[in-house]
Structures are given as structure tokens and as C-alpha cells.
Design a protein around this motif. Structure first.
Motif, PDB file in Angstrom:
ATOM      1  N   CYS A   1      -7.332  -5.263  -3.509  1.00 27.92           N
ATOM      2  CA  CYS A   1      -8.355  -4.305  -3.954  1.00 27.92           C
ATOM      3  C   CYS A   1      -7.767  -2.910  -4.112  1.00 27.92           C
ATOM      4  O   CYS A   1      -8.057  -2.201  -5.082  1.00 27.92           O
ATOM      5  CB  CYS A   1      -9.519  -4.281  -2.965  1.00 27.92           C
ATOM      6  SG  CYS A   1     -10.561  -5.765  -2.991  1.00 27.92           S
ATOM      7  N   SER A   2      -6.919  -2.504  -3.155  1.00 24.79           N
ATOM      8  CA  SER A   2      -6.291  -1.177  -3.242  1.00 24.79           C
ATOM      9  C   SER A   2      -5.391  -1.080  -4.475  1.00 24.79           C
ATOM     10  O   SER A   2      -5.388  -0.064  -5.182  1.00 24.79           O
ATOM     11  CB  SER A   2      -5.470  -0.903  -1.975  1.00 24.79           C
ATOM     12  OG  SER A   2      -6.300  -0.850  -0.834  1.00 24.79           O
TER      13      SER A   2
ATOM     14  N   THR B   1       2.137   1.688  -3.530  1.00 28.03           N
ATOM     15  CA  THR B   1       1.005   2.079  -4.375  1.00 28.03           C
ATOM     16  C   THR B   1       0.653   3.545  -4.172  1.00 28.03           C
ATOM     17  O   THR B   1       0.426   4.289  -5.129  1.00 28.03           O
ATOM     18  CB  THR B   1      -0.221   1.202  -4.067  1.00 28.03           C
ATOM     19  OG1 THR B   1       0.108  -0.171  -4.290  1.00 28.03           O
ATOM     20  CG2 THR B   1      -1.398   1.595  -4.941  1.00 28.03           C
ATOM     21  N   SER B   2       0.622   3.972  -2.912  1.00 21.51           N
ATOM     22  CA  SER B   2       0.312   5.370  -2.597  1.00 21.51           C
ATOM     23  C   SER B   2       1.335   6.320  -3.215  1.00 21.51           C
ATOM     24  O   SER B   2       0.974   7.342  -3.808  1.00 21.51           O
ATOM     25  CB  SER B   2       0.261   5.555  -1.078  1.00 21.51           C
ATOM     26  OG  SER B   2       0.077   6.906  -0.743  1.00 21.51           O
TER      27      SER B   2
ATOM     28  N   VAL C   1      -5.015   5.486   0.404  1.00 20.82           N
ATOM     29  CA  VAL C   1      -4.214   4.260   0.446  1.00 20.82           C
ATOM     30  C   VAL C   1      -3.110   4.388   1.488  1.00 20.82           C
ATOM     31  O   VAL C   1      -2.793   3.422   2.200  1.00 20.82           O
ATOM     32  CB  VAL C   1      -3.628   3.949  -0.949  1.00 20.82           C
ATOM     33  CG1 VAL C   1      -2.724   2.732  -0.895  1.00 20.82           C
ATOM     34  CG2 VAL C   1      -4.746   3.728  -1.962  1.00 20.82           C
TER      35      VAL C   1
ATOM     36  N   LEU D   1      -6.840   9.705  -3.683  1.00 24.28           N
ATOM     37  CA  LEU D   1      -6.649   8.258  -3.634  1.00 24.28           C
ATOM     38  C   LEU D   1      -5.323   7.904  -2.974  1.00 24.28           C
ATOM     39  O   LEU D   1      -5.253   6.961  -2.181  1.00 24.28           O
ATOM     40  CB  LEU D   1      -6.714   7.671  -5.049  1.00 24.28           C
ATOM     41  CG  LEU D   1      -6.549   6.144  -5.144  1.00 24.28           C
ATOM     42  CD1 LEU D   1      -7.637   5.433  -4.347  1.00 24.28           C
ATOM     43  CD2 LEU D   1      -6.587   5.695  -6.603  1.00 24.28           C
TER      44      LEU D   1
ATOM     45  N   CYS E   1       0.831  -1.214   0.000  1.00 24.83           N
ATOM     46  CA  CYS E   1       0.000   0.000   0.000  1.00 24.83           C
ATOM     47  C   CYS E   1       0.860   1.257   0.000  1.00 24.83           C
ATOM     48  O   CYS E   1       0.507   2.258  -0.623  1.00 24.83           O
ATOM     49  CB  CYS E   1      -0.930  -0.003   1.216  1.00 24.83           C
ATOM     50  SG  CYS E   1      -2.290  -1.182   1.065  1.00 24.83           S
TER      51      CYS E   1
ATOM     52  N   TYR F   1     -13.020   6.253   1.114  1.00 23.98           N
ATOM     53  CA  TYR F   1     -12.949   5.665  -0.222  1.00 23.98           C
ATOM     54  C   TYR F   1     -14.069   6.157  -1.136  1.00 23.98           C
ATOM     55  O   TYR F   1     -14.004   5.962  -2.354  1.00 23.98           O
ATOM     56  CB  TYR F   1     -12.985   4.136  -0.134  1.00 23.98           C
ATOM     57  CG  TYR F   1     -11.602   3.514  -0.113  1.00 23.98           C
ATOM     58  CD1 TYR F   1     -10.857   3.382  -1.283  1.00 23.98           C
ATOM     59  CD2 TYR F   1     -11.034   3.080   1.074  1.00 23.98           C
ATOM     60  CE1 TYR F   1      -9.593   2.822  -1.281  1.00 23.98           C
ATOM     61  CE2 TYR F   1      -9.766   2.518   1.093  1.00 23.98           C
ATOM     62  CZ  TYR F   1      -9.051   2.388  -0.081  1.00 23.98           C
ATOM     63  OH  TYR F   1      -7.792   1.842  -0.063  1.00 23.98           O
TER      64      TYR F   1
ATOM     65  N   SER G   1      -4.181   3.543   4.904  1.00 23.82           N
ATOM     66  CA  SER G   1      -4.229   2.098   5.164  1.00 23.82           C
ATOM     67  C   SER G   1      -2.887   1.586   5.675  1.00 23.82           C
ATOM     68  O   SER G   1      -2.835   0.625   6.450  1.00 23.82           O
ATOM     69  CB  SER G   1      -4.629   1.343   3.892  1.00 23.82           C
ATOM     70  OG  SER G   1      -5.893   1.752   3.426  1.00 23.82           O
TER      71      SER G   1
ATOM     72  N   SER H   1      -7.676  -7.239   0.801  1.00 24.16           N
ATOM     73  CA  SER H   1      -7.735  -5.793   1.004  1.00 24.16           C
ATOM     74  C   SER H   1      -6.629  -5.074   0.229  1.00 24.16           C
ATOM     75  O   SER H   1      -6.887  -4.095  -0.482  1.00 24.16           O
ATOM     76  CB  SER H   1      -7.615  -5.477   2.492  1.00 24.16           C
ATOM     77  OG  SER H   1      -7.655  -4.094   2.713  1.00 24.16           O
ATOM     78  N   ALA H   2      -5.384  -5.566   0.363  1.00 23.25           N
ATOM     79  CA  ALA H   2      -4.278  -4.951  -0.375  1.00 23.25           C
ATOM     80  C   ALA H   2      -4.472  -5.111  -1.880  1.00 23.25           C
ATOM     81  O   ALA H   2      -4.185  -4.197  -2.661  1.00 23.25           O
ATOM     82  CB  ALA H   2      -2.953  -5.568   0.057  1.00 23.25           C
TER      83      ALA H   2
ATOM     84  N   ASN I   1     -14.175  -5.788  -1.040  1.00 22.75           N
ATOM     85  CA  ASN I   1     -13.354  -5.456   0.128  1.00 22.75           C
ATOM     86  C   ASN I   1     -14.207  -5.412   1.399  1.00 22.75           C
ATOM     87  O   ASN I   1     -13.802  -5.921   2.456  1.00 22.75           O
ATOM     88  CB  ASN I   1     -12.685  -4.102  -0.094  1.00 22.75           C
ATOM     89  CG  ASN I   1     -11.481  -3.908   0.808  1.00 22.75           C
ATOM     90  OD1 ASN I   1     -11.193  -4.717   1.670  1.00 22.75           O
ATOM     91  ND2 ASN I   1     -10.766  -2.820   0.616  1.00 22.75           N
TER      92      ASN I   1
END
Length: 360
Positions: free
Chosen positions: A210-211, A19-20, A41, A37, A16, A80, A44, A207-208, A184
């Protein structure tokens, strides 16, 4: 199994975090959706790292069925929702609307604080099933209420005012985001009902995942329609892109005045309530001073006068084509933040109110 759970928590946090950072690095000028977004993330990451550090020190993380964790989960669900709102209706979110969006959560948090002050005890439970025998107690049904509220924001996605600025997205993207979001939430509901290491481990993967998939849709599927006018590269008409006029193909290395006009015609940036001189200058790869001079050459005394004139022209065109009979909705769609501002600018531009103008 404990080691796998620990490793999964760390892996989810790292995934995450990366990704962020990627989403934030790929943000676009004038687009807030990717910044929102990226922040969501990144939030999280803090949740995952808190549980990872607690496990490393031999402590038991807070039970997911505890009221603080349920409130945190609802806060994340609402957060979200902010992202698709900005995608579907750019510029719609402001401080007042954000407070309004979080107001149900604030009320629930306030109720919980009052309960603690008056001495209500919230017993520890490991699952929703474990609470059912005591469902008549306030501390139980309050948690059940919080659990059911997870799904409420999902339905809210389909009530967001839809605008077509930049051709940001379509119904397919909205449906895919909603499905991912729902998966999620369902995974989290399963964890609330079955408090086992294997279930929680699988949940972190879901969960990860989906993100990451939402980030993939943002970066590679939801392509914002922007043209690079600074180099004279214009999209070529095709069956898939018939909206680009054939006459624009002959435009090469335009003067800045021509680039401004063509840019606004193709992108409709004036519909963005947050459009600024700096943003337009960045889009055209120029600076504020040069852009201001070009606007003066076009006959406009200021940047705001130019933008508002484009908004009024589109407003008139939409009313005449009978796209809508609601003036306020059209004013919002073309980029005005309020009816009062729109009416003032309309009268400055035409010398009449909308009713007087169209009655003639």
C-alpha cells in the motif's frame, strides 16, 4: 515460518526506506506533500525495524493489541491523513491545524498515562476475540474503542476544503487513495483478530505494498501541472488540454517580465499561501535580485505587493462571476491566510472595503 516472517519484516523495512528516499528525492519546489509523504513512509521503517531487531535477539515484539501499539497505529493513521490534506488543499496545514488534527490522539495518550498512574492494569491479549469475555472491564473496552477509531480519519478525507491550485488532483485520485488507505486498515484489523505468523506475514506484504502504491500514485499518476517557462516550452492546446490559450504558442524566449506574467497566468502560483520570492525565482530559473528588478519594471514595489494584487484581482473576478457569495472562502481560495490580511490588502488595492466596492 518464523524465518519467513523475519525476512518479510526486513524486506518491508527496506522497501519503505527506499520508497521514502525516492519520494524525498523527487520533491518539487513549493510542494510540501511529497516531503510529508516521505516522512510518513520513513516513520514506518522505524516500526518495522523495531520488530525485526526484537525478533533477531529472540525477544517477543510488543503485542499489536497492547495499548501502546494501538496508539502508535492511530498516530500513523492520522499521519497518513496529513498527506492528502496537503495535496487537496495546499497550504492549509499550519502548526495550529496540525495540533488540532492530532489532539484526539493526544487526549487518548493522556488518558492511558493517567490510567497507568492510578494503577489500572492492562492485561496482555493476543487478539480482539480473546478480550471479548471481559468486555465489561475498562482495560478491554478502552482497547476496543481505540480499534474502532482507525476508520474515523478515512471519512475525514472527504471533508478537506478542495482547492484547484496547480490542478493538484481530482476525485478519482482521492477515491483511489481512500481505497488503498482503507485496505491497509482492514488488513491491520485482521491481524488484531488473528494473531498468527502467516496472517502477520501477509499483513506486512499488504502494508508495504500500500505504501509503495501510494508513492506510485504520487510520482506517476498525480502529475502536478507545471510548465517549464524558462526554456520557452509551452503546452500545446488539444482536446485533452484546451485550457492553454492559442496565443501562448507564439511566445518563445520571453523576457523575464513576460515570463513572470505568463507563469502566473498558467500556474496561479499566487494561490499558494507559502509562495516566496525564492520559490518563484527557482521556478523561473533566475535569482532573487533579477526577479525583484523585473517586478519593479512591472510597476510593483515588492514581491508581496505583486502577489497580493493578483489575489485581489482573482477575488474580484470570482465575486463578479458569482462563483460564491462567501467572501472568506474566496479569500482563502486565492491564497490569503486570514480574513483580516485579505481585507487590509483589498482596501490598499481598491481604496474600499469589499462591501463598498461591490455595492457600487
Amino acid at each position: 515460518m518464523q524465518s519467513l516472517y523475519l525476512a518479510t519484516t526486513l524486506a518491508a523495512a527496506v522497501a519503505c526506506l527506499l520508497t521514502s528516499l525516492l519520494i524525498f528525492a523527487r520533491r518539487k519546489s513549493g510542494e510540501r506533500s511529497r516531503v510529508i509523504l516521505a516522512c510518513i513512509v520513513f516513520f514506518s521503517v522505524g516500526n518495522y525495524m523495531t520488530r525485526f531487531l526484537a525478533l533477531c535477539h529472540g525477544e517477543d515484539p510488543k503485542l499489536l493489541i497492547s495499548v501502546p501499539m494501538l496508539l502508535l497505529a492511530i498516530f500513523m493513521v492520522i499521519s497518513y491523513i496529513m498527506y492528502p490534506i496537503e495535496v487537496i488543499s495546499p497550504g492549509y496545514l499550519n502548526f495550529r491545524r496540525i495540533v488540532k488534527l492530532y489532539s484526539p490522539w493526544l487526549v487518548l495518550a493522556l488518558v492511558y498515562c493517567i490510567c497507568l498512574q492510578v494503577g489500572i492494569i492492562f492485561k496482555p491479549y493476543h487478539s480482539l476475540f480473546e478480550m471479548l469475555p471481559e468486555v465489561t472491564e475498562f482495560q478491554v473496552w478502552f482497547r476496543l474503542l481505540l480499534s474502532m477509531l482507525f476508520f474515523a480519519p478515512v471519512l475525514f478525507i472527504f471533508t478537506i476544503p478542495y482547492t484547484r491550485r496547480y490542478n493538484n488532483t481530482n476525485r478519482t485520485w482521492i477515491l483511489k487513495y481512500t481505497i488503498t488507505f482503507t485496505v491497509n486498515i482492514l488488513a491491520y484489523m485482521i491481524v488484531l483478530n488473528f494473531d498468527t505468523l502467516i496472517i502477520k506475514t501477509v499483513y506486512y506484504y499488504v502494508s508495504a505494498g500500500c505504501s509503495i502504491y501510494i508513492a506510485y500514485m504520487e510520482l506517476f499518476e498525480r502529475l502536478i501541472e507545471q510548465r517549464n517557462l524558462s526554456t520557452g516550452n509551452i503546452d500545446i492546446p488539444s482536446p485533452d488540454n484546451p485550457s492553454v490559450p492559442t496565443e501562448t504558442l507564439s511566445v518563445r524566449k520571453n523576457s523575464l517580465c513576460e515570463k513572470i506574467t505568463l507563469h502566473m497566468k498558467l500556474t496561479c502560483d499566487y494561490r499558494d499561501p507559502d509562495i516566496s520570492l525564492n520559490m518563484l525565482a527557482a521556478s523561473l530559473c533566475t535569482n532573487r535580485t533579477t526577479l525583484s528588478c523585473a517586478l519593479h519594471e512591472l510597476g510593483y514595489v515588492s514581491f508581496s505587493a505583486y502577489i497580493n494584487s493578483l489575489r485581489i484581482e482573482e477575488f474580484i473576478q470570482r465575486v463578479r462571476s458569482k462563483e460564491s457569495t462567501n467572501y472568506q472562502d474566496i479569500f482563502y481560495d486565492v491564497g490569503f491566510r486570514s480574513r483580516a490580511t485579505a481585507l487590509r490588502n483589498f482596501k490598499q488595492y481598491t481604496g474600499k472595503t469589499p462591501s463598498e466596492y461591490f455595492s457600487n
